[in-house]
Design a protein around this motif. Structure first.
Motif, PDB file in Angstrom:
ATOM      1  N   UNK A 198      54.027 103.872  90.256  1.00 19.89           N
ATOM      2  CA  UNK A 198      54.454 103.051  89.311  1.00 19.89           C
ATOM      3  C   UNK A 198      55.435 103.389  88.306  1.00 19.89           C
ATOM      4  N   UNK A 199      56.374 102.531  87.824  1.00 25.32           N
ATOM      5  CA  UNK A 199      57.651 102.686  87.153  1.00 25.32           C
ATOM      6  C   UNK A 199      57.998 101.774  86.244  1.00 25.32           C
ATOM      7  N   UNK A 217      59.114 105.486  82.559  1.00 26.29           N
ATOM      8  CA  UNK A 217      58.031 106.388  82.732  1.00 26.29           C
ATOM      9  C   UNK A 217      57.575 106.084  84.218  1.00 26.29           C
ATOM     10  N   UNK A 218      57.202 107.389  84.598  1.00 25.17           N
ATOM     11  CA  UNK A 218      56.670 107.229  86.229  1.00 25.17           C
ATOM     12  C   UNK A 218      55.428 107.805  86.437  1.00 25.17           C
ATOM     13  N   UNK A 219      54.652 107.426  87.133  1.00 24.45           N
ATOM     14  CA  UNK A 219      53.325 107.870  87.442  1.00 24.45           C
ATOM     15  C   UNK A 219      53.404 107.724  88.998  1.00 24.45           C
ATOM     16  N   UNK A 232      45.525 116.587  96.924  1.00 28.33           N
ATOM     17  CA  UNK A 232      45.983 115.367  95.865  1.00 28.33           C
ATOM     18  C   UNK A 232      46.720 116.135  94.806  1.00 28.33           C
ATOM     19  N   UNK A 233      47.781 115.367  94.473  1.00 27.31           N
ATOM     20  CA  UNK A 233      48.510 115.722  93.445  1.00 27.31           C
ATOM     21  C   UNK A 233      48.966 114.534  92.467  1.00 27.31           C
ATOM     22  N   UNK A 234      49.009 114.877  91.386  1.00 29.57           N
ATOM     23  CA  UNK A 234      49.416 113.522  90.355  1.00 29.57           C
ATOM     24  C   UNK A 234      50.672 114.001  89.482  1.00 29.57           C
ATOM     25  N   UNK A 235      51.621 113.116  89.621  1.00 28.62           N
ATOM     26  CA  UNK A 235      52.894 113.306  89.264  1.00 28.62           C
ATOM     27  C   UNK A 235      53.225 112.364  87.994  1.00 28.62           C
ATOM     28  N   UNK A 268      58.576 113.434  94.294  1.00 27.78           N
ATOM     29  CA  UNK A 268      58.975 112.978  93.000  1.00 27.78           C
ATOM     30  C   UNK A 268      59.181 111.732  92.983  1.00 27.78           C
ATOM     31  N   UNK A 269      59.196 111.021  93.906  1.00 27.30           N
ATOM     32  CA  UNK A 269      59.502 109.363  94.049  1.00 27.30           C
ATOM     33  C   UNK A 269      58.811 108.974  95.169  1.00 27.30           C
ATOM     34  N   UNK A 270      59.072 107.835  95.638  1.00 23.69           N
ATOM     35  CA  UNK A 270      58.275 107.098  96.569  1.00 23.69           C
ATOM     36  C   UNK A 270      58.798 107.709  98.067  1.00 23.69           C
ATOM     37  N   UNK A 271      58.191 107.959  99.089  1.00 27.00           N
ATOM     38  CA  UNK A 271      58.664 108.470 100.278  1.00 27.00           C
ATOM     39  C   UNK A 271      59.798 107.921 101.029  1.00 27.00           C
ATOM     40  N   UNK A 272      60.032 106.776 100.577  1.00 32.16           N
ATOM     41  CA  UNK A 272      61.213 106.124 101.277  1.00 32.16           C
ATOM     42  C   UNK A 272      62.655 106.772 100.793  1.00 32.16           C
TER      43      UNK A 272
END
Length: 438
Positions: free
Chosen positions: A86-87, A430-432, A406-409, A4-8
């Motif tokens: 992106x955010x 907004x996050x994609x 492949x997922x698009x969130x 749901x966010x960056x893998x870090x």
């Protein structure tokens, strides 16, 4: 990684875990090769207790031409993932320098490789596994996201007594062993980043791994467990300083970072034809590193925190599949004389397969309220600065499975006080992001 966010794992930007989805979407069939994708899953890394890697059934390249089968014959497993994000604050509150994630257009990406080896082939106990995980991460927001080119995991996992006892030792991030940060998540981190996560605030390692020993004991049903770890703390100056001091991830000592102890007691039950999924856990963290007091200038002390969390399936499983509605709740506490975030609670509803014909999609709605220490706020007054008493966030997100692997969130988060200091107007973020599993 947190999908749901960056893998870090900068704490879930939106309360949505694609890794949760990956567990629930292992229905595709592998090509006609020596092993099925489910059999190849046995070589996926077991180095993370609260994050299950995606099934090989959910891989873009799978076992094409039998390449994974050939590796498996020799005890090796491999997975590669890529997560661009992106955010942006839709209220267009840009500033220079940037003060929070998304205030200016923010992009980030992480690529991670998991390589495993069956150590039972060279004399270790049955099912012992080595994991080596290099990762590469970058972003245009230098003060919010660390640049990573490190070894995220170098660990040996050894189960005994058919999994009732489990040992793990090596270098790995503690946040993926406890708590379940990315399941449900804390939407307030969309702008504030990982420092708003109380377990991270008190020193649990996040981006750079720390030398750690973990001991897990389970009952005969493998539902009731106790998970204990001793590790080196993350730097008391925060995760960015920790990465700067430990750029390659395998440093034994970091300035100011002393031993940290974590213990979690929990009950975890998987969904079945007759039982709903349930995961209850409660834990304590004690960090022997020194944290400065807000109300006693020049004095410092160790740090600690407590948490309680519960993730429960509200609807009956369908045909043994864990589809349906879930509720995830978390409550955290840390002392207010040395921690800016002194307590919070999080409530998230997420539904797997909400829409007909979309059983591998996931929809999530979450609310978070974080309380700011009055002693921290008082300490800012001599500098004529002001921090809020609390921070609220509401987020809605949806993960759409485009195709195998492949997922698009996409998601929207409203958040008041997107910065801790100084106070700023409410943000609408907004996050994609996309998640590619190879």
């Amino acid at each position: 990684m947190s999908l749901c966010c960056t893998p870090t794992n900068k704490k879930s930007v939106f309360p949505l875990s694609l890794l949760t989805l990956a567990i629930f979407s292992s229905t595709a069939l592998a090509a006609e090769n020596k092993y099925t994708c489910q059999q190849l899953d046995k070589l996926n890394t077991r180095s993370q207790q609260v994050v299950t890697p995606p099934s090989i059934c959910e891989s873009l390249i799978g076992d094409v031409n039998g390449w994974r089968s050939a590796l498996a014959d020799n005890g090796w497993g491999v997975q590669l993932s890529w997560n661009p994000t992106i955010l942006y604050d839709l209220r267009d509150q840009q500033r220079d320098p940037q003060e929070y994630s998304g205030q200016n257009f923010t992009w980030a990406q992480t690529m991670a490789l998991n390589v495993t080896y069956d150590l039972g082939r060279i004399g270790f106990s049955k099912d012992a596994q080595l994991t080596i995980s290099p990762q590469w991460s970058t972003s245009n927001y230098q003060d919010g996201y660390p640049r990573l080119h490190n070894i995220a995991t170098l660990a040996v996992n050894q189960p005994f007594l058919d999994g009732q006892i489990e040992l793990q030792y090596g270098f790995y991030p503690l946040i993926r062993q406890f708590y379940g940060m990315i399941l449900g998540g804390n939407s307030s981190s969309a702008a504030l980043g990982p420092t708003s996560v109380i377990p991270v605030q008190v020193g649990i390692s996040l981006n750079a791994p720390t030398p750690t020993f973990t001991f897990i004991a389970r009952d005969s049903d493998k539902k009731l467990y106790n998970n204990f770890a001793v590790s080196r703390s993350m730097s008391p100056k925060g995760h960015l300083d920790d990465v700067e001091q430990n750029p390659y991830g395998l440093k034994w000592h970091v300035d100011g970072a002393n031993p940290i102890l974590v213990n979690e007691v929990g009950y975890k039950q998987d969904a079945s034809d007759t039982e709903r999924s349930l995961w209850f856990r409660a834990g304590g963290i004690y960090n022997t590193s020194h944290y400065d007091y807000y109300d006693k200038p020049g004095d410092s002390s160790d740090n600690y925190a407590f948490y309680v969390a519960n993730t429960v399936q509200l609807t009956q499983p369908q045909l043994g599949l864990p589809l349906g509605l879930y509720l995830d709740t978390k409550v955290n506490y840390a002392p207010d004389d040395r921690n800016a975030y002194t307590s919070d609670f999080q409530v998230t509803l997420f539904d797997i397969g909400l829409f007909p014909g979309r059983q591998q999609d996931m929809t999530s709605l979450g609310y978070t309220r974080s309380f700011i220490s009055h002693k921290f706020r008082d300490s800012l007054k001599p500098a004529d600065l002001e921090a809020p008493q609390s921070i609220n966030a509401i987020s809605l997100s949806h993960a759409f499975r485009l195709t195998t692997g492949i997922y698009w969130i996409n998601g929207i988060t409203w958040q008041d006080n997107p910065t801790l200091v100084p106070k700023r107007d409410d943000a609408v973020l907004y996050q994609s992001s996309m998640y590619w599993n190879f």
